[in-house]
Enzyme design. Structure first.
Site, PDB file in Angstrom:
ATOM      1  N   ASN A  10     -19.252  33.367  10.550  1.00 31.62           N
ATOM      2  CA  ASN A  10     -19.924  33.858   9.346  1.00 31.62           C
ATOM      3  C   ASN A  10     -20.778  35.053   9.769  1.00 31.62           C
ATOM      4  O   ASN A  10     -21.822  34.875  10.381  1.00 31.62           O
ATOM      5  CB  ASN A  10     -20.788  32.738   8.747  1.00 31.62           C
ATOM      6  CG  ASN A  10     -21.616  33.212   7.560  1.00 31.62           C
ATOM      7  OD1 ASN A  10     -21.448  34.340   7.089  1.00 31.62           O
ATOM      8  ND2 ASN A  10     -22.504  32.348   7.086  1.00 31.62           N
ATOM      9  N   TRP A  11     -20.302  36.230   9.435  1.00 29.39           N
ATOM     10  CA  TRP A  11     -21.000  37.447   9.894  1.00 29.39           C
ATOM     11  C   TRP A  11     -22.248  37.735   9.067  1.00 29.39           C
ATOM     12  O   TRP A  11     -23.004  38.644   9.384  1.00 29.39           O
ATOM     13  CB  TRP A  11     -20.048  38.644   9.854  1.00 29.39           C
ATOM     14  CG  TRP A  11     -18.890  38.554  10.802  1.00 29.39           C
ATOM     15  CD1 TRP A  11     -18.554  37.485  11.612  1.00 29.39           C
ATOM     16  CD2 TRP A  11     -17.886  39.556  11.054  1.00 29.39           C
ATOM     17  NE1 TRP A  11     -17.418  37.771  12.337  1.00 29.39           N
ATOM     18  CE2 TRP A  11     -16.988  39.043  12.018  1.00 29.39           C
ATOM     19  CE3 TRP A  11     -17.659  40.832  10.547  1.00 29.39           C
ATOM     20  CZ2 TRP A  11     -15.890  39.764  12.491  1.00 29.39           C
ATOM     21  CZ3 TRP A  11     -16.558  41.562  11.019  1.00 29.39           C
ATOM     22  CH2 TRP A  11     -15.697  41.032  11.983  1.00 29.39           C
ATOM     23  N   LYS A  12     -22.432  37.006   7.971  1.00 27.37           N
ATOM     24  CA  LYS A  12     -23.581  37.218   7.075  1.00 27.37           C
ATOM     25  C   LYS A  12     -23.681  38.701   6.703  1.00 27.37           C
ATOM     26  O   LYS A  12     -22.648  39.363   6.569  1.00 27.37           O
ATOM     27  CB  LYS A  12     -24.855  36.655   7.725  1.00 27.37           C
ATOM     28  CG  LYS A  12     -24.664  35.186   8.157  1.00 27.37           C
ATOM     29  CD  LYS A  12     -25.929  34.464   8.505  1.00 27.37           C
ATOM     30  CE  LYS A  12     -25.603  33.027   8.896  1.00 27.37           C
ATOM     31  NZ  LYS A  12     -26.793  32.223   9.187  1.00 27.37           N
ATOM     32  N   HIS A  96     -23.634  28.205   0.974  1.00 21.01           N
ATOM     33  CA  HIS A  96     -24.390  28.324   2.223  1.00 21.01           C
ATOM     34  C   HIS A  96     -25.880  28.154   1.907  1.00 21.01           C
ATOM     35  O   HIS A  96     -26.346  28.543   0.841  1.00 21.01           O
ATOM     36  CB  HIS A  96     -24.128  29.701   2.855  1.00 21.01           C
ATOM     37  CG  HIS A  96     -24.672  29.809   4.237  1.00 21.01           C
ATOM     38  ND1 HIS A  96     -26.006  30.050   4.483  1.00 21.01           N
ATOM     39  CD2 HIS A  96     -24.079  29.671   5.445  1.00 21.01           C
ATOM     40  CE1 HIS A  96     -26.192  30.067   5.801  1.00 21.01           C
ATOM     41  NE2 HIS A  96     -25.047  29.830   6.401  1.00 21.01           N
ATOM     42  N   GLU A  98     -28.361  29.758   2.754  1.00 25.25           N
ATOM     43  CA  GLU A  98     -29.047  31.012   2.403  1.00 25.25           C
ATOM     44  C   GLU A  98     -28.790  31.363   0.939  1.00 25.25           C
ATOM     45  O   GLU A  98     -29.668  31.899   0.261  1.00 25.25           O
ATOM     46  CB  GLU A  98     -28.589  32.129   3.362  1.00 25.25           C
ATOM     47  CG  GLU A  98     -29.174  31.911   4.757  1.00 25.25           C
ATOM     48  CD  GLU A  98     -28.305  32.396   5.907  1.00 25.25           C
ATOM     49  OE1 GLU A  98     -27.390  33.204   5.680  1.00 25.25           O
ATOM     50  OE2 GLU A  98     -28.557  31.953   7.047  1.00 25.25           O
ATOM     51  N   GLU A 168     -24.542  22.093   7.937  1.00 26.37           N
ATOM     52  CA  GLU A 168     -25.444  23.048   8.567  1.00 26.37           C
ATOM     53  C   GLU A 168     -26.888  22.630   8.313  1.00 26.37           C
ATOM     54  O   GLU A 168     -27.453  22.953   7.249  1.00 26.37           O
ATOM     55  CB  GLU A 168     -25.214  24.451   7.992  1.00 26.37           C
ATOM     56  CG  GLU A 168     -23.807  24.964   8.202  1.00 26.37           C
ATOM     57  CD  GLU A 168     -23.757  26.493   8.236  1.00 26.37           C
ATOM     58  OE1 GLU A 168     -23.103  27.020   9.148  1.00 26.37           O
ATOM     59  OE2 GLU A 168     -24.383  27.150   7.385  1.00 26.37           O
ATOM     60  N   GLY A 174     -30.011  29.798  12.879  1.00 21.70           N
ATOM     61  CA  GLY A 174     -30.675  30.995  13.380  1.00 21.70           C
ATOM     62  C   GLY A 174     -31.972  30.717  14.127  1.00 21.70           C
ATOM     63  O   GLY A 174     -32.751  31.629  14.402  1.00 21.70           O
ATOM     64  N   SER A 214     -26.928  27.329  15.127  1.00 20.58           N
ATOM     65  CA  SER A 214     -27.158  27.677  16.537  1.00 20.58           C
ATOM     66  C   SER A 214     -26.074  27.127  17.465  1.00 20.58           C
ATOM     67  O   SER A 214     -26.372  26.706  18.591  1.00 20.58           O
ATOM     68  CB  SER A 214     -28.553  27.224  16.989  1.00 20.58           C
ATOM     69  OG  SER A 214     -29.545  27.878  16.213  1.00 20.58           O
ATOM     70  N   GLY A 236     -24.905  33.755  14.427  1.00 20.36           N
ATOM     71  CA  GLY A 236     -25.296  34.724  15.463  1.00 20.36           C
ATOM     72  C   GLY A 236     -24.250  34.938  16.547  1.00 20.36           C
ATOM     73  O   GLY A 236     -23.938  36.080  16.913  1.00 20.36           O
TER      74      GLY A 236
HETATM   75  P1  13P Z   1     -26.414  30.549  13.426  1.00 23.14           P
HETATM   76  O1  13P Z   1     -25.185  30.233  14.239  1.00 23.14           O
HETATM   77  O2  13P Z   1     -26.890  31.952  13.590  1.00 23.14           O
HETATM   78  O3  13P Z   1     -27.475  29.520  13.591  1.00 23.14           O
HETATM   79  O4  13P Z   1     -25.948  30.465  11.869  1.00 23.14           O
HETATM   80  C1  13P Z   1     -25.261  29.353  11.437  1.00 23.14           C
HETATM   81  C2  13P Z   1     -24.788  29.625  10.065  1.00 23.14           C
HETATM   82  O5  13P Z   1     -25.564  29.721   9.132  1.00 23.14           O
HETATM   83  C3  13P Z   1     -23.346  29.791   9.865  1.00 23.14           C
HETATM   84  O6  13P Z   1     -23.009  29.795   8.518  1.00 23.14           O
END
Ligand code: 13P
Length: 255
Positions: A10-12, A96, A98, A168, A174, A214, A236
């Site tokens: 997931n590149w966000k 997600h 977020e 998640e 993150g 993470s 990440g």
């Molecule tokens: P991180 O791997 O940066 O913690 O993010 C996880 C995530 O939200 C994947 O959708």
């Protein structure tokens, strides 16, 4: 039948089309036609085309990070399932944390999007997870139960073929804090029980449940060794080819 492990990036809101071109190229060149684990990259909408061009002919699949529940029309700024399909997208991350916390997505909204994705032939990656305060208040299972039942309402067992769930824990996203393999497995097993209650045991056994939060090359092997952890949704560590490919390698070893 064993569940094929999925390693999804997931590149966000990272990577311009030019940056995506180089990352997708590095990943596709390395993976080639290797089908196990199943590798998915989810760039932002503006980089889907660039990424699609680079992964064409490889086993790497393209995912999006969100979509509208509506089919078309006057919804400024939105992207439909059909638009994604026509952009070589085959999977879509939905709900997600977020999106839930910054953009007000409720389980009811996630449910509509999930149904729209399934009806369009996209594989929905539906995200669930508790916050730190919910975990500390011993509400993890209650929260996951509500998210699973709410997000997956009105879906039939036959529609779960390409359904993917991502657990998640919000406190692990993150932050560098990972759920221990045992903690994650406990919730994954709970999610599978919930899926069995909704769709029956055979369907539940086929659904891939990914861990996200993470996940890194140094903790992936232990997480992927757990019975109900069928892959990872990686933030990440998906932004650099070297780390992401190391996670793909962990997925291969665990297969
Ligand atoms: P991180 O791997 O940066 O913690 O993010 C996880 C995530 O939200 C994947 O959708």
């Amino acid at each position: 039948m064993p569940r094929t492990i999925i390693i999804a990036g997931n590149w966000k809101m990272n990577k311009t089309p030019s940056e995506a071109t180089s990352l997708a190229r590095d990943i596709a060149q390395n993976i080639g036609k290797q089908a196990v684990p199943s590798v998915v990259i989810c760039p932002p909408f503006t980089a889907l085309h660039a990424a699609a061009t680079q992964i064409a002919g490889s086993a790497v699949r393209l995912g999006a990070q969100n979509m509208s529940d509506k089919a078309s029309g006057a919804y400024t700024g939105e992207i439909s399932a059909a638009m994604l399909r026509d952009s070589q997208v085959s999977a879509v991350i939905l709900g997600h944390s977020e999106r839930r916390s910054y953009y007000g997505e409720t389980d009811a909204i996630v449910n509509k999007k999930t149904i729209a994705a399934i009806e369009a032939g996209l594989s929905p990656i539906v995200c669930v997870g508790e916050t730190l305060s919910e975990r500390e208040a011993n509400k993890t299972f209650e929260v996951i139960h509500a998210q699973i039942c709410g997000s997956l309402a009105n879906i039939q067992p036959v529609q779960t073929e390409n359904l993917v769930i991502a657990y998640e824990p919000v406190w692990a996203i993150g932050t560098g804090k990972t759920a221990t393999p045992a903690m994650a497995q406990e919730v994954h097993a709970f999610i599978r029980k919930e899926l069995a209650a909704l769709f029956g045991e055979p369907a539940a056994q086929g659904v891939r449940i990914l861990y996200g939060g993470s996940m890194k090359p140094d903790n992936a092997d232990a997480l992927l060794a757990e019975l109900d952890i069928d892959g990872g949704l990686i933030g990440g560590a998906a932004l650099a080819a070297k780390d992401f490919l190391a996670l793909v390698e962990s997925g291969r070893k665990a297969s």
